[in-house]
Write a protein that holds these residues in place. Structure first.
Motif, PDB file in Angstrom:
ATOM      1  N   SER A  32       0.817  -1.218   0.000  1.00 34.72           N
ATOM      2  CA  SER A  32       0.000   0.000   0.000  1.00 34.72           C
ATOM      3  C   SER A  32       0.849   1.267   0.000  1.00 34.72           C
ATOM      4  CB  SER A  32      -0.928  -0.002   1.225  1.00 34.72           C
ATOM      5  OG  SER A  32      -0.167  -0.060   2.429  1.00 34.72           O
ATOM      6  N   ASP A  33       2.124   1.133  -0.341  1.00 34.28           N
ATOM      7  CA  ASP A  33       3.031   2.274  -0.344  1.00 34.28           C
ATOM      8  C   ASP A  33       3.115   2.929  -1.723  1.00 34.28           C
ATOM      9  OD1 ASP A  33       3.748   2.047   2.326  1.00 34.28           O
ATOM     10  OD2 ASP A  33       5.408   0.681   1.902  1.00 34.28           O
ATOM     11  N   TRP A  34       3.725   4.105  -1.758  1.00 35.13           N
ATOM     12  CA  TRP A  34       4.127   4.738  -3.001  1.00 35.13           C
ATOM     13  C   TRP A  34       5.417   4.059  -3.477  1.00 35.13           C
ATOM     14  CZ3 TRP A  34       2.176   9.602  -5.122  1.00 35.13           C
ATOM     15  CH2 TRP A  34       1.059  10.088  -4.437  1.00 35.13           C
ATOM     16  N   CYS A  35       5.814   4.343  -4.711  1.00 30.39           N
ATOM     17  CA  CYS A  35       7.050   3.767  -5.237  1.00 30.39           C
ATOM     18  C   CYS A  35       7.706   4.736  -6.217  1.00 30.39           C
ATOM     19  CB  CYS A  35       6.760   2.440  -5.954  1.00 30.39           C
ATOM     20  SG  CYS A  35       8.202   1.707  -6.778  1.00 30.39           S
ATOM     21  N   VAL A  36       9.028   4.831  -6.141  1.00 27.12           N
ATOM     22  CA  VAL A  36       9.822   5.495  -7.177  1.00 27.12           C
ATOM     23  C   VAL A  36      10.592   4.408  -7.916  1.00 27.12           C
ATOM     24  CG1 VAL A  36      11.731   7.050  -7.667  1.00 27.12           C
ATOM     25  CG2 VAL A  36      10.039   7.691  -5.955  1.00 27.12           C
ATOM     26  N   LEU A  37      10.253   4.228  -9.182  1.00 26.11           N
ATOM     27  CA  LEU A  37      10.954   3.282 -10.053  1.00 26.11           C
ATOM     28  C   LEU A  37      11.816   4.107 -11.009  1.00 26.11           C
ATOM     29  CD1 LEU A  37      11.428   0.489 -11.433  1.00 26.11           C
ATOM     30  CD2 LEU A  37       9.355   0.938 -12.766  1.00 26.11           C
ATOM     31  N   GLU A  61      14.308   9.592   3.968  1.00 25.54           N
ATOM     32  CA  GLU A  61      13.311  10.597   3.610  1.00 25.54           C
ATOM     33  C   GLU A  61      12.194   9.981   2.776  1.00 25.54           C
ATOM     34  OE1 GLU A  61      12.988  13.803   4.546  1.00 25.54           O
ATOM     35  OE2 GLU A  61      14.617  13.328   5.937  1.00 25.54           O
ATOM     36  N   PHE A  62      12.541   9.062   1.889  1.00 26.91           N
ATOM     37  CA  PHE A  62      11.506   8.365   1.128  1.00 26.91           C
ATOM     38  C   PHE A  62      10.685   7.452   2.047  1.00 26.91           C
ATOM     39  CE2 PHE A  62      14.369   9.717  -2.195  1.00 26.91           C
ATOM     40  CZ  PHE A  62      13.522  10.013  -3.254  1.00 26.91           C
ATOM     41  N   ASP A  63      11.368   6.779   2.977  1.00 33.95           N
ATOM     42  CA  ASP A  63      10.665   5.920   3.934  1.00 33.95           C
ATOM     43  C   ASP A  63       9.637   6.727   4.725  1.00 33.95           C
ATOM     44  OD1 ASP A  63      12.267   3.810   3.128  1.00 33.95           O
ATOM     45  OD2 ASP A  63      13.631   3.952   4.849  1.00 33.95           O
ATOM     46  N   ARG A  64      10.016   7.928   5.132  1.00 34.03           N
ATOM     47  CA  ARG A  64       9.125   8.778   5.930  1.00 34.03           C
ATOM     48  C   ARG A  64       7.859   9.143   5.157  1.00 34.03           C
ATOM     49  NH1 ARG A  64       8.618  14.151   7.046  1.00 34.03           N
ATOM     50  NH2 ARG A  64      10.339  14.786   5.693  1.00 34.03           N
ATOM     51  N   ARG A  65       7.954   9.144   3.859  1.00 33.26           N
ATOM     52  CA  ARG A  65       6.811   9.457   2.993  1.00 33.26           C
ATOM     53  C   ARG A  65       6.088   8.186   2.543  1.00 33.26           C
ATOM     54  NH1 ARG A  65      10.711  13.155   2.819  1.00 33.26           N
ATOM     55  NH2 ARG A  65      10.228  15.336   2.329  1.00 33.26           N
ATOM     56  N   HIS A  66       6.416   7.052   3.145  1.00 36.00           N
ATOM     57  CA  HIS A  66       5.824   5.757   2.776  1.00 36.00           C
ATOM     58  C   HIS A  66       6.006   5.493   1.285  1.00 36.00           C
ATOM     59  CE1 HIS A  66       4.085   5.538   6.779  1.00 36.00           C
ATOM     60  NE2 HIS A  66       3.650   6.768   6.604  1.00 36.00           N
ATOM     61  N   CYS A  67       7.231   5.734   0.820  1.00 34.79           N
ATOM     62  CA  CYS A  67       7.555   5.575  -0.599  1.00 34.79           C
ATOM     63  C   CYS A  67       8.754   4.647  -0.736  1.00 34.79           C
ATOM     64  CB  CYS A  67       7.868   6.945  -1.217  1.00 34.79           C
ATOM     65  SG  CYS A  67       8.201   6.874  -2.994  1.00 34.79           S
ATOM     66  N   LYS A  68       8.552   3.534  -1.409  1.00 34.05           N
ATOM     67  CA  LYS A  68       9.634   2.584  -1.643  1.00 34.05           C
ATOM     68  C   LYS A  68      10.441   3.002  -2.874  1.00 34.05           C
ATOM     69  CE  LYS A  68       7.439  -1.302   0.666  1.00 34.05           C
ATOM     70  NZ  LYS A  68       6.817  -2.645   0.525  1.00 34.05           N
ATOM     71  N   VAL A  69      11.701   2.601  -2.889  1.00 30.35           N
ATOM     72  CA  VAL A  69      12.635   2.983  -3.942  1.00 30.35           C
ATOM     73  C   VAL A  69      13.105   1.735  -4.669  1.00 30.35           C
ATOM     74  CG1 VAL A  69      14.864   4.050  -4.408  1.00 30.35           C
ATOM     75  CG2 VAL A  69      13.379   5.018  -2.644  1.00 30.35           C
ATOM     76  N   LYS A 134      -1.480   2.177  -7.705  1.00 29.80           N
ATOM     77  CA  LYS A 134      -0.673   1.690  -8.839  1.00 29.80           C
ATOM     78  C   LYS A 134      -0.835   2.573 -10.078  1.00 29.80           C
ATOM     79  CE  LYS A 134       0.292  -1.707  -6.054  1.00 29.80           C
ATOM     80  NZ  LYS A 134      -0.536  -1.362  -4.894  1.00 29.80           N
ATOM     81  N   ARG A 135      -1.176   3.819  -9.885  1.00 29.37           N
ATOM     82  CA  ARG A 135      -1.262   4.771 -10.990  1.00 29.37           C
ATOM     83  C   ARG A 135       0.023   5.587 -11.087  1.00 29.37           C
ATOM     84  NH1 ARG A 135      -5.818   4.978 -13.719  1.00 29.37           N
ATOM     85  NH2 ARG A 135      -7.718   4.144 -12.777  1.00 29.37           N
TER      86      ARG A 135
END
Length: 214
Positions: A32-37, A61-69, A134-135
């Motif tokens: 349910s996280d964001w992602c930077v691909l 910083e990405f973790d804090r935003r619930h964004c996986k890398v 997933k958009r």
């Protein structure tokens, strides 16, 4: 192979590919996280090496935003493992996120990361920001010679997350904590309910307001 360019609002294609932490299935891995691909033209190249080091430092910083890398290069897993040693030696930090080994170009072609007029053997420096639904919410493409600014990508994620949950937009050069802009579609009556502390009206369609709480 995807022959149609992926656009903002499109569903990010799911995939399964090997990586430095084992096989990754995108949707399952994201949860349910964001992602930077993001893609890299090639292993053992100077600009990529500096980028992976900087992103490793910024990962909290990405973790804090619930964004996986999630990185990608079209080289082999073996090459990735050797390259990781160079990154640690030169950038003084260890790679702390997975790197896809897209040697068959399955993912890079599906996401349009290979630009034939640039070089069919390399991926361009492409960035996709994908939301929990997933958009695809943001895309950036750089030429192989130009390193990315990951702080700008963090800034854009902040904007996306704030504007998703509030009826505001972010103005030019906005940084987290700066004033936002009330959407033109929001009437003054509705704005009074949403922003009881008031706003700074420059003209009817440009109304600055304190950044809403995240």
């Amino acid at each position: 192979m995807n022959t149609t360019a992926l656009r903002l609002g499109d569903i990010a294609p799911d995939f399964t590919q090997i990586s430095t932490i084992g096989p990754i299935s995108l949707y399952q891995w994201m949860g349910s996280d964001w992602c930077v691909l993001f893609s890299h033209p090639k292993d053992f190249t100077p600009v990529c090496t500096t980028e992976l080091g900087e992103l490793s430092r910024l990962k909290p910083e990405f973790d804090r935003r619930h964004c996986k890398v999630l990185g990608l290069s079209v080289d082999s897993l073996q090459d990735h493992k050797y390259w990781m040693k160079d990154i640690e030696a030169t950038q003084k930090c260890s790679l702390n996120f997975p790197l896809l080994a897209d040697a068959d170009q399955k993912v890079s072609k599906e996401y349009g990361m290979v630009h034939p007029n640039a070089n069919t053997a390399l991926t361009v420096r492409t960035v996709f920001v994908i939301d929990p639904k997933k958009r695809i919410r943001l895309t950036i493409s750089y030429p192989p010679s130009t390193g990315r600014n990951f702080k700008e990508i963090l800034r854009a994620i902040d904007s996306l997350q704030i504007t998703d949950s509030n009826k505001v937009a972010t103005p030019v050069n906005w940084e987290f904590g700066d004033r936002c802009i009330i959407l033109p579609s929001v009437s003054d009556e509705e704005a009074s309910e949403l922003f009881p502390e008031g706003w700074d009206e420059q003209c009817p369609y440009l109304r600055y307001v304190k950044q809403p709480e995240v």
